[in-house]
Scaffold this motif. Structure first.
Motif, short mmCIF file in Angstrom:
data_model
loop_
_atom_site.label_atom_id
_atom_site.label_comp_id
_atom_site.label_asym_id
_atom_site.label_seq_id
_atom_site.Cartn_x
_atom_site.Cartn_y
_atom_site.Cartn_z
N LEU A 163 -28.90 11.04 45.73
CA LEU A 163 -28.99 9.64 45.32
C LEU A 163 -27.99 8.78 46.08
O LEU A 163 -28.30 7.65 46.47
N GLU A 190 -29.23 8.23 49.62
CA GLU A 190 -30.36 7.30 49.72
C GLU A 190 -29.93 5.86 49.41
O GLU A 190 -30.53 4.92 49.92
N GLN A 191 -28.89 5.71 48.58
CA GLN A 191 -28.32 4.36 48.43
C GLN A 191 -27.74 3.89 49.75
O GLN A 191 -27.90 2.73 50.14
N ARG A 231 -28.57 4.90 52.80
CA ARG A 231 -29.64 4.63 53.77
C ARG A 231 -30.34 3.31 53.47
O ARG A 231 -30.56 2.49 54.37
N GLY A 232 -30.72 3.13 52.22
CA GLY A 232 -31.39 1.88 51.87
C GLY A 232 -30.50 0.68 52.15
O GLY A 232 -30.96 -0.36 52.62
N VAL A 264 -30.36 -0.15 55.90
CA VAL A 264 -31.54 -0.85 56.41
C VAL A 264 -31.54 -2.31 55.95
O VAL A 264 -31.95 -3.19 56.71
N GLN A 265 -31.05 -2.58 54.74
CA GLN A 265 -30.93 -4.00 54.38
C GLN A 265 -29.91 -4.70 55.27
O GLN A 265 -30.09 -5.87 55.64
N ASP A 279 -33.55 6.95 62.15
CA ASP A 279 -33.06 7.97 61.22
C ASP A 279 -31.56 7.78 61.09
O ASP A 279 -30.88 7.33 62.02
N MET A 280 -31.05 8.14 59.91
CA MET A 280 -29.64 7.86 59.60
C MET A 280 -28.96 9.14 59.14
O MET A 280 -29.48 9.85 58.28
#
Lengths: 275, 171, 791
Positions: C680, C683-684, C686-687, C690-691, C727-728
């Motif tokens: 989690l 993914e926070q 990564r998201g 991207v923002q 990709d990160m």
């Protein structure tokens, strides 16, 4: 927002569609793929229009080779253009253009006729028609007529179609021996309308370069084309685009950037067709 | 509005199947497919994110192909076969993808997810093992504002590999 | 009670493990329940007539034709609605001098931005409400428009709110050390101007509210897509003249928020007021177009900055002059001064230096109001700081990594107080940088970059260190007078079957709050995670709390859950000790059963204990405590904020002919303290990255000089899509906070904080051999071509 359509009828066949158009006296529009039309209805930008749905008119679909021309029915979906062997073999510019249009779900519905009638100056297919010197087959109550692509796109979102006419097909000259074609564009994100795009048809008899996204309509770069045919270098031809194109400033790029990108595309497309 | 245009009906009857079940309805001609599903049939799995065909949250299947639900009118659906995420969940057609999305946390808020699953299923239906570039390209019409996409690409890639190897992915 | 986090084999070791989210399966099956999915009997829909002008006087409103539309039930003008909803002024006492004007739910006599709600049309369906709204005639007298930030305070510029006296809503100057002297004497001074593009959140689920007022009970129930249910409860009560106890806010599934849904929106207040006035449920779902003009915007900043360094690259001083435009009103209740204030607090944050001056000037404009959006102020401060540091390195011919090594606050220097007076409990800049360089193979990438340059391929590597403010105390809002809880609570209960229910005041927006809470509670109590049911987002059932913002869910809500779970465990063991004739200290709960602590041997399943307590309490000793419900609250008190740190790197390629940027890969190493659920957290990050990339490359609200938003649709407002994103690679260093047993700090904003700076530095690294430089976001092809001198 919610659409405000004034009415809807499914056309049974082509004569039915034409008669509905005629009866509606300009207050109905043809609903083909609907990928621009329904969006503008939802945004309440299209006015309160009635809809004549031609999706059930089988005679408007299909791609066939007729002599030296590929006849593409108006209801042919972008997905079919992208996967058709006939298109890939005979008009590769269209085969290259189709996957650039929006995204899979849109390509499954969007049609070539719809794209041409909508006449978005940043769209790929109108420029393909122009570069390929295609004929747009148009039918109205008075019968059928053929309009050369160069005469069809009149202005921003404006075509030669009369209010009681609709596109039934396009007839595209097939590539001759030694002909190379290239469709290229520069879009910020995959599937976006391009900042600039080119359809280059490089025939032994002469080159045709149509640009999109750099003016109120797709534009044939006649100055650059003549220069190329005279044997000018790509750089020299690209320099002439300033006189050929009429890019506009908008939120995505200033006119000068679009012109610059068109020049890059001309060089790259020529490199591709002459590699 | 002229008299002639008024002869165009503003409500039409449609008969279709939705998730395998026959549906008969009389719909307002302005109603798009997503609203028809959500408001008339209570199928709230398809989401209206932009209603101008860009975000992809309403992506679903009509006559075997993915479409934007907001760019089709319900009136156009006479005779159509419509599948939504609810229906494909019941048939199990998305089970391996759904399991992979959960396992990889390929969703956060979940609003884009039903549409994203349809885009994902569409590229998987082409068979083989698509590249990450191809997967990214194929889902590039579906906005996800939460994940940054990488987990979604991972999940699709995993399922493609499992399917190509003929493996069952447990739901 | 403590937990031995160092032992991964400890019993019930859910904290630190990837545990699937309990709500994810529901969402992948299309069984989410967002506000628009809720249908109530006699429900009405509201649509708003919005101002087409950025600034105008309302001369008249004619609703006659609209009222005749079939399905339209009632129409409210601003004047009419003002009888049902009082106006608000968004100021905070601790932000000295902050001022704003009273704002109504519907504009009363004047509109101040394009999109401001003017008239509400209530109808049986959204479509009918829109039909009605289209027929409302509003006559306007256009007034002069203020759009430019830098001239907003000029004498010649018209005043947006004459009563305020000027267009300045807030100004803060912070100065530490002899800044002017240091600059005057420094070996090298580098100056740069930066712009960050005004952008917005674009939650895929638009703002949504369904307000249901039951006059018979005087009860208002609001289904709301929000991050802060208790805050909204308080505000709705206050402005609709209801007792707070008669307002219940329910927040089910939320389709993305990112800070957008933590504010008070006039149209949402109008919806609640209309529900009360009409005594019927009223739904408002913003459509996408009105979302662009009414969701808060953010990051509209113009900055002049400079950095002083010595000959060794040591940072001596940083001087920042930040200007930001916030629209016509400070946004209620958090105010629109926070972002500029954060820029002052955060610039230079990762570095050890002494002299610092920063000023923010916050001005009014006739544009959509701005307020807090994910990573508030951080991306701006990071871009300024990291841009300056890179330019300084360039000036000295130093590698960007080396200058950071020489200046980052040492990992053993904590506690540390920054020249901006931020207090850091414990950060790990050097360890994080070292890990980043290893993950990305920095030297290898530099070699590849050099080799490709020989071939005319221009790749860039950008590094950006950053700090992130998380776990806020009342110093953020409470001390300023806002009724926004910094404390949070959790109630944990064991039911007869041995299952556990946890109710928390923090909320789920998709980031995985409920999974995090479930695993914390499962470990604390000693039950399988699947036996924990988490309930969030209901002011009537959960403990009072702040909700989800400023990366506080895990650090504050998680600690409350841990303490409540440990307390429940103690209660259970008290009962178990009596039943088993053992000492509570000798017992434990492992995997859902009471067990012998020393041997781990199971003694009694919890369902047996539950059966006895709930149905055969007669068999237990009289007076034995049997409270299988426990509530604990947590608030930070040692530090105003728990700062985290991290460092990002971007690797990209610039097509120098077209100005297009291709992102190749992105790395982030961050330190959010204890990682509760690695997946989690990743993914926070990564998201968030991207923002952040969105702000760096794509996102910008384009206004013309008349204050019209030119790209208020999804086709023209570009957000990152899958095809262009890299990709990160995510790595972690863990420095737990000592303020809590859990030790967790926030992670939700780190990605967004650092990504724009990393991308900017990478682009400039790519352009460096060609002599170009970009500092104005987003970095579009046009701006890159301009930097190259091409166009």
């Amino acid at each position: 927002m919610k659409a405000a359509a004034a009415g809807y009828i499914r056309a049974n066949d082509l004569p039915h569609a034409i008669s509905l158009l005629e009866q509606s006296r300009g207050e109905a529009r043809i609903l083909a793929g609907g990928q621009s039309l329904i969006a503008s209805l939802n945004l309440r930008l299209a006015g309160e229009t009635a809809l004549i749905d031609i999706n059930g008119v089988a005679e408007l679909s299909g791609i066939e080779l007729v002599g030296e021309q590929l006849r593409i029915g108006a209801l042919t979906r972008h997905r079919e253009l992208a996967s058709s062997d006939l298109v890939a073999r005979h008009v590769p510019a269209i085969a290259q253009a189709a996957p650039l249009i929006a995204h899979a779900a849109i390509r499954n519905r969007g049609t070539i006729g719809g794209s041409l009638a909508y006449a978005d100056p940043a769209a790929e297919l109108p420029a393909c028609m122009l570069a390929l010197d295609a004929q747009i087959v148009v039918r109205g109550p008075a019968g059928e007529r053929r309009v050369r692509a160069g005469d069809f796109f009149v202005d921003l979102f404006t075509t030669d179609l009369a209010e009681d006419e609709m596109i039934v097909a396009v007839e595209v000259p097939v590539a001759v021996a030694g002909e190379r074609q290239a469709t290229m564009e520069l879009a910020r994100r995959s599937g976006d309308y391009a900042l600039a795009g080119i359809v280059l048809v490089d025939r032994p008899s002469g080159v045709r370069a149509a640009f999109f996204g750099v003016g109120p309509t797709p534009i044939l770069a006649t100055g650059a084309m003549a220069a190329i045919d005279r044997g000018a270098s790509p750089d020299e031809a690209a320099a002439l685009l300033e006189g050929d194109l009429q890019p506009l400033d908008d939120v995505h790029a200033p006119a000068a950037v679009r012109l610059h990108l068109a020049r890059v595309l001309l060089r790259r497309a020529l490199a591709a067709t002459r590699s | 509005m002229s008299d002639t245009a008024q002869s165009f009906p503003t409500r039409v009857d449609i008969s279709l199947t939705v998730n395998g079940e026959p549906v008969d309805a009389r719909v307002d001609v302005s109603r798009h497919l997503v609203d028809f599903l959500r408001l008339d049939l209570g199928l709230t799995g398809a989401h209206a994110g932009c209603e101008h065909g860009v975000c992809g949250a309403c992506t679903l299947q009509v006559d075997g192909e993915i479409v934007r639900g907001c760019l089709m009118l319900a009136a156009q659906l006479d005779g159509a076969e419509v599948w939504t995420v609810e229906g494909l969940t019941e048939t199990g057609a998305l089970a391996d993808l759904q399991a992979a999305f959960v396992e990889r946390n390929a969703l956060q808020c979940g609003f884009c997810t039903p549409g994203m699953l349809f885009a994902a299923a569409d590229i998987l239906a082409q068979g083989g093992q698509p590249s990450r570039v191809a997967i990214r390209e194929h889902i590039s019409g579906n906005y996800c504002r939460c994940t940054g996409y990488e987990a979604v690409v991972d999940a699709i890639e995993t399922v493609a590999g499992a399917r190509a190897r003929g493996e069952e992915v447990s739901a | 009670m403590t937990i031995n986090f160092g032992n991964p084999d400890r019993p019930n070791s859910y904290i630190g493990r990837t545990v699937p989210r309990p709500n994810a399966r529901r969402l992948v099956e299309g069984r989410g329940r967002y506000v628009d999915d809720i249908v109530l009997p006699r429900m009405l829909h509201v649509a708003f007539v919005r101002s087409p002008h950025a600034h105008a006087r309302i001369l008249s409103v004619d609703t006659q034709e609209a009222a005749a539309v079939r399905g339209v039930r009632r129409i409210f003008t601003g004047t009419e609605l003002a009888e049902h909803c009082t106006p608000w002024v968004a100021v905070l006492a601790h932000l000295k001098g902050l001022k704003s004007a009273p704002q109504h739910a519907l504009a009363v006599d004047r509109v101040t931005w394009t999109g401001e709600a003017v008239v509400a049309v209530v109808a049986d369906s959204r479509a009918a409400a829109e039909d009605g709204a289209a027929l409302v005639e509003v006559e306007y007298d256009p007034l002069p428009v203020v759009t430019d930030i830098r001239t907003a305070l000029d004498a010649a510029t018209p005043l947006i709110h004459p009563d305020l006296g000027d267009n300045l809503t807030f100004r803060r100057l912070h100065e530490q050390g002899e800044v002017d002297t240091v600059f005057a004497e420094a070996h090298t001074v580098v100056e740069a101007s930066f712009k960050t593009g005004r952008h917005t959140g674009v939650c895929l689920e638009p703002r949504s509210i369904l307000a249901d007022y039951n006059p018979a009970e005087g009860q208002m129930t609001v289904h709301h897509s929000t991050q802060a249910p208790h805050m909204m409860q308080s505000i709705i009560a206050r402005h609709l003249d209801l007792p707070e106890g008669k307002v219940r806010v329910i927040c089910g599934d939320v389709g993305g928020s990112y800070g957008i849904k933590v504010h008070v929106y006039p149209d949402e207040m109008a919806t609640a007021a209309i529900a009360k006035a009409m005594g019927r449920p009223v739904k408002f779902i913003a459509d996408r177009i009105e979302s662009f003009t009414t969701d808060i915007h953010a990051r509209d900043h113009e900055i002049d900055a400079r950095i002083a360094i010595d000959g060794e690259g040591k940072i001596l001083a940083i001087d920042v002059d930040d200007w930001t435009g916030i629209g016509p009103y400070s946004v209620y209740p958090r105010t629109s001064a926070i972002e500029g204030n954060q820029v002052v607090n955060l610039c230079g944050g990762p570095y050890d230096f002494a002299a610092y001056r920063a000023r923010t000037t916050v001005v009014l404009q006739n544009k959509t109001p701005t307020c807090q959006y994910r990573a508030v102020g951080h991306p701006i401060a990071a871009a300024i700081t990291e841009g300056l540091v890179d330019f300084a390195a360039e000036a000295l011919g130093m590698d960007p990594v080396e200058i950071r090594r020489r200046n980052l606050i040492k990992d053993d220097a904590y506690p540390y107080t920054s020249p901006a007076n931020m207090r850091f409990e414990g950060l790990s800049h050097h360890a994080s940088l070292a890990k980043l360089l290893e993950l990305m193979d920095y030297d290898g990438l530099r070699a590849e970059q050099a080799a490709l340059r020989e071939k005319g391929i221009y790749r860039g590597i950008g590094i950006a260190s950053f700090i992130e403010l998380t776990n806020p105390s009342p110093f953020m809002y409470g001390i300023g007078g806002a009724r926004i809880s910094a404390q949070d609570g959790c109630t944990v209960r064991m039911d007869p079957d041995g299952s556990v229910v946890a109710m928390s005041g923090v909320t789920e927006q998709g980031q995985g709050t409920e999974a995090m809470l479930a695993q914390v509670v499962a470990e604390a109590v000693g039950v399988p995670v699947g036996r924990v049911k988490v309930i969030t987002g209901d002011t009537q059932t959960t403990p009072y709390g702040g909700g989800t913002w400023a990366s506080r869910g895990a650090g504050i809500g998680g600690e409350a859950a841990l303490q409540a779970g440990l307390a429940l465990k103690e209660s259970i063991l008290t009962v178990a000790a009596s039943m088993l004739q053992a000492s509570a200290e000798g017992l434990d709960i492992v995997d859902g059963a009471v067990a012998d602590k020393a041997t781990g041997e199971a003694r009694m399943p919890l369902e047996e204990l539950g059966r006895i307590v709930y149905f055969r309490g007669d068999t237990l000793p009289k007076g034995l405590p049997r409270e299988l419900v426990q509530t604990r609250h947590f608030i930070t008190s040692d530090y105003p904020f728990a700062f985290t740190n991290g460092v990002q790197a971007s690797y990209l390629e610039v097509d120098t002919e077209t100005g297009f940027v291709k992102l190749l890969k992105h790395w982030c190493v961050e330190d959010c303290g204890r990682v509760i659920n690695p997946q989690l957290v990743d993914e926070q990050i990564r998201g968030g990255i991207v923002q952040g990339i969105g702000g760096a490359l794509y996102e910008e609200c384009h206004y013309d000089e008349d204050g019209q938003l030119l790209n208020a649709n999804m086709a023209d407002y570009l957000v990152p899509m899958a095809a262009e994103m890299p990709d990160m690679v995510i790595g972690h260093v863990e420095t737990p906070t000592k303020e809590s047993v859990l030790g967790a700090k926030g992670a939700g904003e780190a990605g967004t904080a650092g990504a724009p700076a990393a991308v900017m530095n990478a682009i400039n690294d790519a352009l460096r051999p060609l002599g170009g430089r970009v500092t104005e976001m987003p970095f579009t092809p046009a701006r890159i071509l301009a930097a190259l001198g091409t166009v």
